[in-house]
Scaffold this motif. Structure first.
Motif, PDB file in Angstrom:
ATOM      1  N   LEU A  91       0.420  31.550  -0.707  1.00 21.96           N
ATOM      2  CA  LEU A  91      -0.275  31.466  -1.990  1.00 21.96           C
ATOM      3  C   LEU A  91       0.008  30.136  -2.686  1.00 21.96           C
ATOM      4  CD1 LEU A  91       0.516  35.059  -3.372  1.00 21.96           C
ATOM      5  CD2 LEU A  91      -1.460  34.326  -2.019  1.00 21.96           C
ATOM      6  N   GLY A  92       0.672  29.191  -1.993  1.00 22.77           N
ATOM      7  CA  GLY A  92       1.056  27.928  -2.605  1.00 22.77           C
ATOM      8  C   GLY A  92       0.076  26.807  -2.289  1.00 22.77           C
ATOM      9  N   THR A  93       0.576  25.558  -2.389  1.00 24.40           N
ATOM     10  CA  THR A  93      -0.269  24.373  -2.205  1.00 24.40           C
ATOM     11  C   THR A  93      -0.231  23.871  -0.768  1.00 24.40           C
ATOM     12  OG1 THR A  93       0.110  23.740  -4.502  1.00 24.40           O
ATOM     13  CG2 THR A  93      -0.737  22.040  -3.021  1.00 24.40           C
ATOM     14  N   LEU A  94       0.965  23.571  -0.249  1.00 31.12           N
ATOM     15  CA  LEU A  94       1.071  23.022   1.094  1.00 31.12           C
ATOM     16  C   LEU A  94       1.242  24.102   2.155  1.00 31.12           C
ATOM     17  CD1 LEU A  94       3.334  19.886   0.504  1.00 31.12           C
ATOM     18  CD2 LEU A  94       0.842  20.047   0.540  1.00 31.12           C
ATOM     19  N   ASN A  95       2.057  25.113   1.874  1.00 27.32           N
ATOM     20  CA  ASN A  95       2.266  26.233   2.808  1.00 27.32           C
ATOM     21  C   ASN A  95       2.660  25.738   4.204  1.00 27.32           C
ATOM     22  OD1 ASN A  95       1.316  28.288   0.840  1.00 27.32           O
ATOM     23  ND2 ASN A  95      -0.656  27.312   1.145  1.00 27.32           N
ATOM     24  N   LEU A  96       3.719  24.941   4.256  1.00 28.63           N
ATOM     25  CA  LEU A  96       4.121  24.261   5.488  1.00 28.63           C
ATOM     26  C   LEU A  96       4.379  25.222   6.639  1.00 28.63           C
ATOM     27  CD1 LEU A  96       6.576  21.708   3.847  1.00 28.63           C
ATOM     28  CD2 LEU A  96       4.343  21.159   4.831  1.00 28.63           C
ATOM     29  N   LEU A  97       5.283  26.174   6.420  1.00 25.71           N
ATOM     30  CA  LEU A  97       5.646  27.091   7.491  1.00 25.71           C
ATOM     31  C   LEU A  97       4.484  28.002   7.853  1.00 25.71           C
ATOM     32  CD1 LEU A  97       7.789  28.133   9.421  1.00 25.71           C
ATOM     33  CD2 LEU A  97       8.701  29.570   7.564  1.00 25.71           C
ATOM     34  N   ALA A  98       3.727  28.443   6.867  1.00 31.05           N
ATOM     35  CA  ALA A  98       2.570  29.305   7.127  1.00 31.05           C
ATOM     36  C   ALA A  98       1.559  28.610   8.028  1.00 31.05           C
ATOM     37  CB  ALA A  98       1.919  29.728   5.810  1.00 31.05           C
ATOM     38  N   GLY A 102       0.298  29.535  12.105  1.00 27.61           N
ATOM     39  CA  GLY A 102      -1.101  29.928  12.239  1.00 27.61           C
ATOM     40  C   GLY A 102      -1.554  30.996  11.270  1.00 27.61           C
ATOM     41  N   MET A 103      -0.873  31.099  10.126  1.00 27.36           N
ATOM     42  CA  MET A 103      -1.270  32.098   9.136  1.00 27.36           C
ATOM     43  C   MET A 103      -2.538  31.641   8.412  1.00 27.36           C
ATOM     44  SD  MET A 103      -0.674  35.013   7.714  1.00 27.36           S
ATOM     45  CE  MET A 103       0.977  35.364   8.333  1.00 27.36           C
ATOM     46  N   PRO A 104      -3.580  32.477   8.335  1.00 29.26           N
ATOM     47  CA  PRO A 104      -4.779  32.099   7.581  1.00 29.26           C
ATOM     48  C   PRO A 104      -4.448  31.854   6.117  1.00 29.26           C
ATOM     49  CG  PRO A 104      -5.187  34.031   8.954  1.00 29.26           C
ATOM     50  CD  PRO A 104      -3.709  33.798   8.970  1.00 29.26           C
ATOM     51  N   MET A 105      -5.173  30.942   5.493  1.00 27.71           N
ATOM     52  CA  MET A 105      -4.921  30.609   4.095  1.00 27.71           C
ATOM     53  C   MET A 105      -5.682  31.500   3.119  1.00 27.71           C
ATOM     54  SD  MET A 105      -2.662  28.197   4.127  1.00 27.71           S
ATOM     55  CE  MET A 105      -1.946  28.971   5.618  1.00 27.71           C
ATOM     56  N   GLU A 106      -6.723  32.183   3.583  1.00 28.03           N
ATOM     57  CA  GLU A 106      -7.468  33.085   2.708  1.00 28.03           C
ATOM     58  C   GLU A 106      -6.708  34.413   2.598  1.00 28.03           C
ATOM     59  OE1 GLU A 106      -8.771  31.728   5.485  1.00 28.03           O
ATOM     60  OE2 GLU A 106      -9.682  30.004   4.438  1.00 28.03           O
ATOM     61  N   LEU A 107      -6.664  34.979   1.403  1.00 27.06           N
ATOM     62  CA  LEU A 107      -5.830  36.152   1.134  1.00 27.06           C
ATOM     63  C   LEU A 107      -6.158  37.321   2.052  1.00 27.06           C
ATOM     64  CD1 LEU A 107      -3.701  37.628  -0.548  1.00 27.06           C
ATOM     65  CD2 LEU A 107      -5.509  38.161  -2.218  1.00 27.06           C
ATOM     66  N   GLU A 108      -7.428  37.700   2.126  1.00 26.17           N
ATOM     67  CA  GLU A 108      -7.782  38.869   2.932  1.00 26.17           C
ATOM     68  C   GLU A 108      -7.477  38.653   4.414  1.00 26.17           C
ATOM     69  OE1 GLU A 108      -9.909  39.266  -0.892  1.00 26.17           O
ATOM     70  OE2 GLU A 108      -9.583  37.619   0.521  1.00 26.17           O
ATOM     71  N   ALA A 109      -7.775  37.454   4.912  1.00 27.60           N
ATOM     72  CA  ALA A 109      -7.493  37.155   6.320  1.00 27.60           C
ATOM     73  C   ALA A 109      -5.989  37.129   6.583  1.00 27.60           C
ATOM     74  CB  ALA A 109      -8.123  35.821   6.712  1.00 27.60           C
ATOM     75  N   ALA A 110      -5.215  36.630   5.618  1.00 29.99           N
ATOM     76  CA  ALA A 110      -3.761  36.600   5.776  1.00 29.99           C
ATOM     77  C   ALA A 110      -3.191  38.011   5.813  1.00 29.99           C
ATOM     78  CB  ALA A 110      -3.134  35.797   4.645  1.00 29.99           C
ATOM     79  N   ILE A 285      20.126  25.434  13.177  1.00 27.25           N
ATOM     80  CA  ILE A 285      20.669  26.785  13.368  1.00 27.25           C
ATOM     81  C   ILE A 285      19.674  27.533  14.256  1.00 27.25           C
ATOM     82  CG2 ILE A 285      21.749  28.759  12.251  1.00 27.25           C
ATOM     83  CD1 ILE A 285      21.409  27.394   9.591  1.00 27.25           C
ATOM     84  N   PRO A 286      19.929  27.604  15.550  1.00 31.50           N
ATOM     85  CA  PRO A 286      18.943  28.226  16.451  1.00 31.50           C
ATOM     86  C   PRO A 286      18.787  29.725  16.219  1.00 31.50           C
ATOM     87  CG  PRO A 286      20.525  26.840  17.653  1.00 31.50           C
ATOM     88  CD  PRO A 286      21.076  27.043  16.272  1.00 31.50           C
ATOM     89  N   ALA A 287      17.541  30.189  16.312  1.00 31.13           N
ATOM     90  CA  ALA A 287      17.208  31.620  16.351  1.00 31.13           C
ATOM     91  C   ALA A 287      17.945  32.423  15.284  1.00 31.13           C
ATOM     92  CB  ALA A 287      17.514  32.190  17.736  1.00 31.13           C
ATOM     93  N   THR A 288      17.879  31.957  14.045  1.00 32.46           N
ATOM     94  CA  THR A 288      18.653  32.595  12.981  1.00 32.46           C
ATOM     95  C   THR A 288      17.812  33.448  12.038  1.00 32.46           C
ATOM     96  OG1 THR A 288      20.284  32.165  11.240  1.00 32.46           O
ATOM     97  CG2 THR A 288      18.430  30.650  11.382  1.00 32.46           C
ATOM     98  N   LEU A 289      16.474  33.311  12.113  1.00 24.64           N
ATOM     99  CA  LEU A 289      15.583  34.030  11.201  1.00 24.64           C
ATOM    100  C   LEU A 289      14.549  34.804  12.000  1.00 24.64           C
ATOM    101  CD1 LEU A 289      14.531  34.474   8.229  1.00 24.64           C
ATOM    102  CD2 LEU A 289      13.033  32.503   8.639  1.00 24.64           C
ATOM    103  N   THR A 290      14.328  36.068  11.632  1.00 22.73           N
ATOM    104  CA  THR A 290      13.258  36.860  12.246  1.00 22.73           C
ATOM    105  C   THR A 290      12.022  36.746  11.364  1.00 22.73           C
ATOM    106  OG1 THR A 290      14.892  38.406  13.135  1.00 22.73           O
ATOM    107  CG2 THR A 290      12.599  39.097  13.181  1.00 22.73           C
ATOM    108  N   LEU A 291      10.943  36.207  11.944  1.00 24.89           N
ATOM    109  CA  LEU A 291       9.732  35.887  11.199  1.00 24.89           C
ATOM    110  C   LEU A 291       8.541  36.619  11.779  1.00 24.89           C
ATOM    111  CD1 LEU A 291       8.650  33.945   8.943  1.00 24.89           C
ATOM    112  CD2 LEU A 291       8.209  32.289  10.782  1.00 24.89           C
ATOM    113  N   LEU A 292       7.691  37.148  10.919  1.00 20.93           N
ATOM    114  CA  LEU A 292       6.458  37.781  11.388  1.00 20.93           C
ATOM    115  C   LEU A 292       5.466  36.705  11.801  1.00 20.93           C
ATOM    116  CD1 LEU A 292       5.743  40.720   8.896  1.00 20.93           C
ATOM    117  CD2 LEU A 292       6.362  40.869  11.316  1.00 20.93           C
ATOM    118  N   MET A 293       5.066  36.757  13.076  1.00 17.10           N
ATOM    119  CA  MET A 293       4.144  35.762  13.631  1.00 17.10           C
ATOM    120  C   MET A 293       2.770  36.392  13.814  1.00 17.10           C
ATOM    121  SD  MET A 293       6.239  33.141  14.062  1.00 17.10           S
ATOM    122  CE  MET A 293       5.750  32.048  15.383  1.00 17.10           C
TER     123      MET A 293
END
Length: 299
Positions: A91-98, A102-110, A285-293
């Motif tokens: 919901l931000g401006t740059l959304n680097l990690l998103a 490959g996260m869609p930028m539109e709310l419904e698609a995301a 820090i390798p493999a330290t965060l579980t992220l929804l892809m």
């Protein structure tokens, strides 16, 4: 995802442009079903910061943060090395990690992508002991990265945006003498900027194809004159920066950046600007965060 906690930044642009309560209801309906419990909270300011920090505790197994890179940065710092899964609603401006996942930028698609997403372990890095998820650096690169995102939306003005960004970067930062150590090997540069990324940029553009390489990469814009600096800025916008001899890239697992005769320096990390004590100590820090892809889109 069986029990999901959703924290929405009530001051994010998407929520300001739309009715925030309607968005909250939309999120709850899109993510909830008979097998999944979903809690959605609209928060801002100190309440948002407190909510994200406290999300590492509680009965939920998944935390979805709706906001910009600052909110995602705080969530990554709070949830890494825990059993919680982090999801991103950009919901931000740059959304680097998103963008990188490959996260869609539109709310419904995301929201649709989050419903089909699967957890994966990804790397973070630390700057002087504090985790971050994507980039950290000083000078020209930080300004140009922002200009590039603006240029992507306003194609007719892309080179004008680059020129303005380069002038601002020169005025704010100027030339720097940098001593850079990568995995114990020392290098010296006269430069306009240094940018550290968690894993390598592989293109197109300033995007990472993998978030689990266990590497850092530092990119240095050498001082080769104003004309070369503007050329570097243009190459960043047109995705030709890897071929630019004035941009040097080195990779490793630990990077130290020292700025001569400076005890502190302005550093932009995941979009947040702070004064940092020199030298800058970066560690992966390798493999330290579980992220929804989200599911990969066909090429």
């Amino acid at each position: 995802m069986r029990h999901v906690l959703v924290l929405l930044n009530a001051r994010a642009g998407t929520l300001l442009d739309r009715n925030a309560e309607e968005v909250r209801t939309l999120v709850a309906h899109a993510l909830g079903d008979e097998r999944r419990k979903v809690e959605v909270h609209l928060l801002s300011g100190k309440n948002l910061v407190r909510g994200i920090r406290e999300s590492a505790r509680g009965p939920h197994d998944t935390v979805i943060v709706g906001g910009g890179d600052g909110s995602v940065n705080l969530a990554a710092r709070s949830l890494h090395d825990t059993d919680k899964v982090l999801g991103i609603l950009p919901l931000g401006t740059l959304n680097l990690l998103a963008h990188d996942i490959g996260m869609p930028m539109e709310l419904e698609a995301a929201l649709e992508a989050l419903g089909a997403a699967r957890p994966a372990r990804v790397d973070l890095a630390t700057l002087n002991g504090r985790p971050f998820h994507t980039i950290s650096g000083m000078g020209f690169f930080s300004q140009m990265a922002r200009a590039r995102e603006v240029a992507r939306k306003w194609r007719l003005w892309r080179f004008f945006a680059v020129a303005i960004a380069a002038i601002l970067a020169l005025r704010r930062t100027g030339r720097m003498h940098l001593d850079v150590t990568v995995d114990g090997t020392a290098h010296s540069f006269r430069a306009f900027a240094a940018l550290v990324s968690v894993n390598r940029f592989t293109g197109p553009g300033w995007r990472r194809a993998r978030l689990d390489e266990g590497l850092l990469e530092i990119h240095i814009a050498e001082d080769r004159g104003a004309r070369s600096l503007l050329k570097a800025g243009a190459d960043m916008v047109t995705d030709n920066w890897r071929e630019n001899p004035g941009i040097v890239s080195l990779s490793g697992t630990s990077i130290t950046v020292a700025r001569r005769r400076r005890a502190r320096s302005w550093v932009s990390t995941d979009g947040e600007l702070d004064r940092e004590t020199m030298p800058l100590e970066y560690r992966v820090i390798p493999a330290t965060l579980t992220l929804l892809m989200p599911p990969r889109q066909p090429a």
